[in-house]
Enzyme design. Structure first.
Site, PDB file in Angstrom:
ATOM      1  N   LEU A  98       0.843  -1.199   0.000  1.00  0.00           N
ATOM      2  CA  LEU A  98       0.000   0.000   0.000  1.00  0.00           C
ATOM      3  C   LEU A  98       0.875   1.244   0.000  1.00  0.00           C
ATOM      4  O   LEU A  98       1.957   1.252   0.597  1.00  0.00           O
ATOM      5  CB  LEU A  98      -0.919   0.006   1.228  1.00  0.00           C
ATOM      6  CG  LEU A  98      -1.826  -1.209   1.380  1.00  0.00           C
ATOM      7  CD1 LEU A  98      -2.888  -0.956   2.435  1.00  0.00           C
ATOM      8  CD2 LEU A  98      -2.478  -1.611   0.059  1.00  0.00           C
ATOM      9  N   GLY A 143       1.093  -5.244   1.293  1.00  0.00           N
ATOM     10  CA  GLY A 143       0.054  -5.288   0.245  1.00  0.00           C
ATOM     11  C   GLY A 143       0.534  -5.972  -1.027  1.00  0.00           C
ATOM     12  O   GLY A 143      -0.273  -6.543  -1.775  1.00  0.00           O
ATOM     13  N   ASN A 167       4.503  -7.645   6.618  1.00  0.00           N
ATOM     14  CA  ASN A 167       5.403  -7.045   7.617  1.00  0.00           C
ATOM     15  C   ASN A 167       4.743  -5.895   8.381  1.00  0.00           C
ATOM     16  O   ASN A 167       5.438  -5.054   8.952  1.00  0.00           O
ATOM     17  CB  ASN A 167       6.672  -6.541   6.911  1.00  0.00           C
ATOM     18  CG  ASN A 167       6.365  -5.465   5.885  1.00  0.00           C
ATOM     19  OD1 ASN A 167       5.323  -5.508   5.241  1.00  0.00           O
ATOM     20  ND2 ASN A 167       7.255  -4.508   5.729  1.00  0.00           N
ATOM     21  N   GLU A 168       3.418  -5.837   8.375  1.00  0.00           N
ATOM     22  CA  GLU A 168       2.711  -4.687   8.951  1.00  0.00           C
ATOM     23  C   GLU A 168       3.170  -4.320  10.363  1.00  0.00           C
ATOM     24  O   GLU A 168       3.318  -3.148  10.700  1.00  0.00           O
ATOM     25  CB  GLU A 168       1.194  -4.933   8.956  1.00  0.00           C
ATOM     26  CG  GLU A 168       0.496  -4.648   7.637  1.00  0.00           C
ATOM     27  CD  GLU A 168       0.651  -5.759   6.605  1.00  0.00           C
ATOM     28  OE1 GLU A 168       1.390  -6.728   6.862  1.00  0.00           O
ATOM     29  OE2 GLU A 168       0.047  -5.641   5.527  1.00  0.00           O
TER      30      GLU A 168
HETATM   31  C1  LIG Z   1      -6.918  -1.649  11.075  1.00  0.00           C
HETATM   32  C2  LIG Z   1      -6.204  -1.470   9.772  1.00  0.00           C
HETATM   33  C3  LIG Z   1      -4.774  -1.209   9.927  1.00  0.00           C
HETATM   34  C4  LIG Z   1      -4.038  -0.761   8.687  1.00  0.00           C
HETATM   35  C5  LIG Z   1      -3.643  -1.868   7.786  1.00  0.00           C
HETATM   36  C6  LIG Z   1      -2.730  -1.382   6.713  1.00  0.00           C
HETATM   37  C7  LIG Z   1      -2.140  -2.510   5.928  1.00  0.00           C
HETATM   38  C8  LIG Z   1      -0.934  -2.032   5.213  1.00  0.00           C
HETATM   39  C9  LIG Z   1      -0.408  -2.671   4.229  1.00  0.00           C
HETATM   40  C10 LIG Z   1       0.783  -2.150   3.504  1.00  0.00           C
HETATM   41  O1  LIG Z   1       1.047  -2.579   2.408  1.00  0.00           O
HETATM   42  S1  LIG Z   1       1.725  -0.878   4.210  1.00  0.00           S
HETATM   43  C11 LIG Z   1       3.160  -0.715   3.155  1.00  0.00           C
HETATM   44  C12 LIG Z   1       4.215  -1.646   3.622  1.00  0.00           C
HETATM   45  N1  LIG Z   1       5.338  -1.614   2.703  1.00  0.00           N
HETATM   46  C13 LIG Z   1       6.589  -1.678   3.110  1.00  0.00           C
HETATM   47  O2  LIG Z   1       6.890  -1.777   4.275  1.00  0.00           O
HETATM   48  C14 LIG Z   1       7.638  -1.581   2.039  1.00  0.00           C
HETATM   49  C15 LIG Z   1       8.441  -0.355   2.183  1.00  0.00           C
HETATM   50  N2  LIG Z   1       9.430  -0.250   1.123  1.00  0.00           N
HETATM   51  C16 LIG Z   1      10.571  -0.981   1.085  1.00  0.00           C
HETATM   52  O3  LIG Z   1      10.861  -1.793   1.929  1.00  0.00           O
HETATM   53  C17 LIG Z   1      11.490  -0.705  -0.049  1.00  0.00           C
HETATM   54  O4  LIG Z   1      11.123   0.522  -0.628  1.00  0.00           O
HETATM   55  C18 LIG Z   1      11.480  -1.781  -1.141  1.00  0.00           C
HETATM   56  C19 LIG Z   1      10.060  -2.088  -1.625  1.00  0.00           C
HETATM   57  C20 LIG Z   1      12.138  -3.059  -0.605  1.00  0.00           C
HETATM   58  C21 LIG Z   1      12.298  -1.257  -2.338  1.00  0.00           C
HETATM   59  O5  LIG Z   1      13.582  -0.879  -1.910  1.00  0.00           O
HETATM   60  P1  LIG Z   1      14.471   0.056  -2.848  1.00  0.00           P
HETATM   61  O6  LIG Z   1      15.782   0.235  -2.147  1.00  0.00           O
HETATM   62  O7  LIG Z   1      14.510  -0.491  -4.224  1.00  0.00           O
HETATM   63  O8  LIG Z   1      13.671   1.416  -2.971  1.00  0.00           O
HETATM   64  P2  LIG Z   1      13.569   2.588  -1.880  1.00  0.00           P
HETATM   65  O9  LIG Z   1      14.717   3.503  -2.048  1.00  0.00           O
HETATM   66  O10 LIG Z   1      13.364   2.007  -0.517  1.00  0.00           O
HETATM   67  O11 LIG Z   1      12.215   3.302  -2.286  1.00  0.00           O
HETATM   68  C22 LIG Z   1      12.119   4.127  -3.453  1.00  0.00           C
HETATM   69  C23 LIG Z   1      11.111   5.226  -3.189  1.00  0.00           C
HETATM   70  O12 LIG Z   1       9.840   4.636  -2.975  1.00  0.00           O
HETATM   71  C24 LIG Z   1       9.309   5.050  -1.715  1.00  0.00           C
HETATM   72  N3  LIG Z   1       8.502   3.970  -1.149  1.00  0.00           N
HETATM   73  C25 LIG Z   1       8.879   2.706  -0.881  1.00  0.00           C
HETATM   74  N4  LIG Z   1       7.860   1.985  -0.418  1.00  0.00           N
HETATM   75  C26 LIG Z   1       6.782   2.800  -0.391  1.00  0.00           C
HETATM   76  C27 LIG Z   1       5.414   2.622  -0.011  1.00  0.00           C
HETATM   77  N5  LIG Z   1       4.923   1.450   0.439  1.00  0.00           N
HETATM   78  N6  LIG Z   1       4.597   3.669  -0.105  1.00  0.00           N
HETATM   79  C28 LIG Z   1       5.037   4.873  -0.569  1.00  0.00           C
HETATM   80  N7  LIG Z   1       6.334   5.092  -0.957  1.00  0.00           N
HETATM   81  C29 LIG Z   1       7.176   4.063  -0.853  1.00  0.00           C
HETATM   82  C30 LIG Z   1      10.548   5.357  -0.882  1.00  0.00           C
HETATM   83  O13 LIG Z   1      10.211   6.202   0.180  1.00  0.00           O
HETATM   84  C31 LIG Z   1      11.433   6.004  -1.908  1.00  0.00           C
HETATM   85  O14 LIG Z   1      10.936   7.336  -2.077  1.00  0.00           O
HETATM   86  P3  LIG Z   1      11.938   8.555  -2.431  1.00  0.00           P
HETATM   87  O15 LIG Z   1      12.951   8.613  -1.331  1.00  0.00           O
HETATM   88  O16 LIG Z   1      12.557   8.197  -3.759  1.00  0.00           O
HETATM   89  O17 LIG Z   1      11.049   9.750  -2.470  1.00  0.00           O
END
Ligand SMILES: CCCCCCC/C=C/C(=O)SCCNC(=O)CCNC(=O)[C@H](O)C(C)(C)COP(=O)(O)OP(=O)(O)OC[C@H]1O[C@@H](n2cnc3c(N)ncnc32)[C@H](O)[C@@H]1OP(=O)(O)O
Length: 292
Positions: A98, A143, A167-168
């Protein structure tokens, strides 16, 4: 929601999508693409490959989810297609899950609209009549993992960086019951209990061991493996496979369908808490600082 080919459409959700592009693929089949969802149809085989293309990390923003929902509706209603291969066009990332920016610093109406779209994509994928094979060619947290879990079969490329899991808890948030149900149905209760509480992200070998994925293959074989799995599944008569799929999944889907509104309210009140907003902002900040 309406889709008017070749025009800009205004969706009920208030998201404006750009014009849809339509060209002819190599086999003469119509290839269509929205901005972020590429569809490569193989009409002869009855298979469409969906490539997620929302760089840099295929985070599931509201617009991206909306495009994906429309694309799935189109394919579901098109008798040409019996199977979908779900994969990524972003090198090294299947989906980062997400989009955290949709859950930070917005108002309750936005959170509600966003969560409805998250529910919708899950229901569309989980209840699809088609065979869904995930060709997971990159990291797949939260997600991203959930999308893969909706599929009938998961092939993961063998690269230790391609970790997959819910990994939430590492973000200080809680996977909703329907994420949990989908995981329990896939890897069993004990393994899901441990994986969810610890927010485990499994590298390929462990993902295979725990049953999170069905097969791990060298990266350059991921698409050919997905195609060969698909042909095995498509060899089963559709009506028998579809009714069986529904029998296996209906109770889990109904669990959410029966309480969609309550689930949205629960999400909105949870995500709006100051402490949760703070945790998410700190997590986003850490992601941004990782590079520097
Ligand atoms: C009662 C209800 C409760 C609520 C339930 C909610 C359920 C939630 C579900 C979810 O899916 S929450 C999202 C969880 N996701 C993560 O933890 C992943 C986070 N990201 C990473 O670990 C890494 O980015 C990656 C996917 C392994 C990729 O690594 P890489 O080194 O290739 O890229 P980065 O330099 O880390 O990222 C590039 C760029 O993208 C931004 N970003 C990364 N992930 C997200 C995201 N999920 N949402 C928005 N933006 C994201 C990151 O900040 C970088 O941004 P900039 O620095 O370039 O601006």
């Amino acid at each position: 929601m309406a889709l008017l080919a070749g025009r800009t459409v205004l969706l009920r959700a208030g998201v404006r999508l750009g014009a849809e592009a339509a060209t002819r693929g190599g086999n003469g089949a119509r290839r269509f693409a929205s901005h972020r969802v590429l569809v490569e149809p193989d009409a002869a085989a009855g298979i469409a490959t969906i490539k997620l293309k929302n760089p840099p990390v295929n985070s599931l923003s509201l617009e991206f989810l909306t495009e994906l929902i429309i694309c799935l509706e189109k394919l579901e209603n098109d008798k040409t297609f019996r199977g979908i291969i779900l994969t990524s066009d972003c090198p090294g990332i299947f989906s980062a899950g997400l989009d955290l920016r949709e859950m930070c610093g917005k108002n309750p109406a936005h959170y509600a609209e966003y969560w409805r779209a998250v529910q919708e994509i899950w229901l569309k994928l989980y209840l699809s009549n088609m065979v869904l094979v995930a060709a997971i060619n990159g990291a797949s947290p939260a997600g991203g993992c959930l999308m893969a879990l909706t599929c009938d079969y998961r092939v993961l490329a063998d690269n230790p960086r391609y970790r997959i899991g819910l990994n939430e808890t590492l973000l200080g948030i809680i996977a909703p019951f329907w994420f949990k149900d989908n995981l329990v149905n896939t890897i069993g209760h004990r393994a899901a209990d441990r994986a969810l509480q610890l927010g485990l992200l499994f590298p390929p070998t462990e993902a295979l061991q725990v049953g999170m994925v069905d097969q791990v293959v060298p990266e350059d074989q991921i698409h050919s493996t997905a195609l060969s799995v698909m042909s095995q599944w498509l060899a089963i008569p559709d009506h028998a496979r579809q009714l069986t799929k529904s029998m296996m999944r209906k109770a889990t889907a109904d669990h959410l369908i029966k309480q969609r509104e309550a689930d949205i309210q629960n999400f909105v009140s949870f995500i709006s808490k100051d402490s949760i907003q703070k945790s998410l902002q700190v997590y986003l900040e850490k992601l941004k600082q990782k590079k520097h």
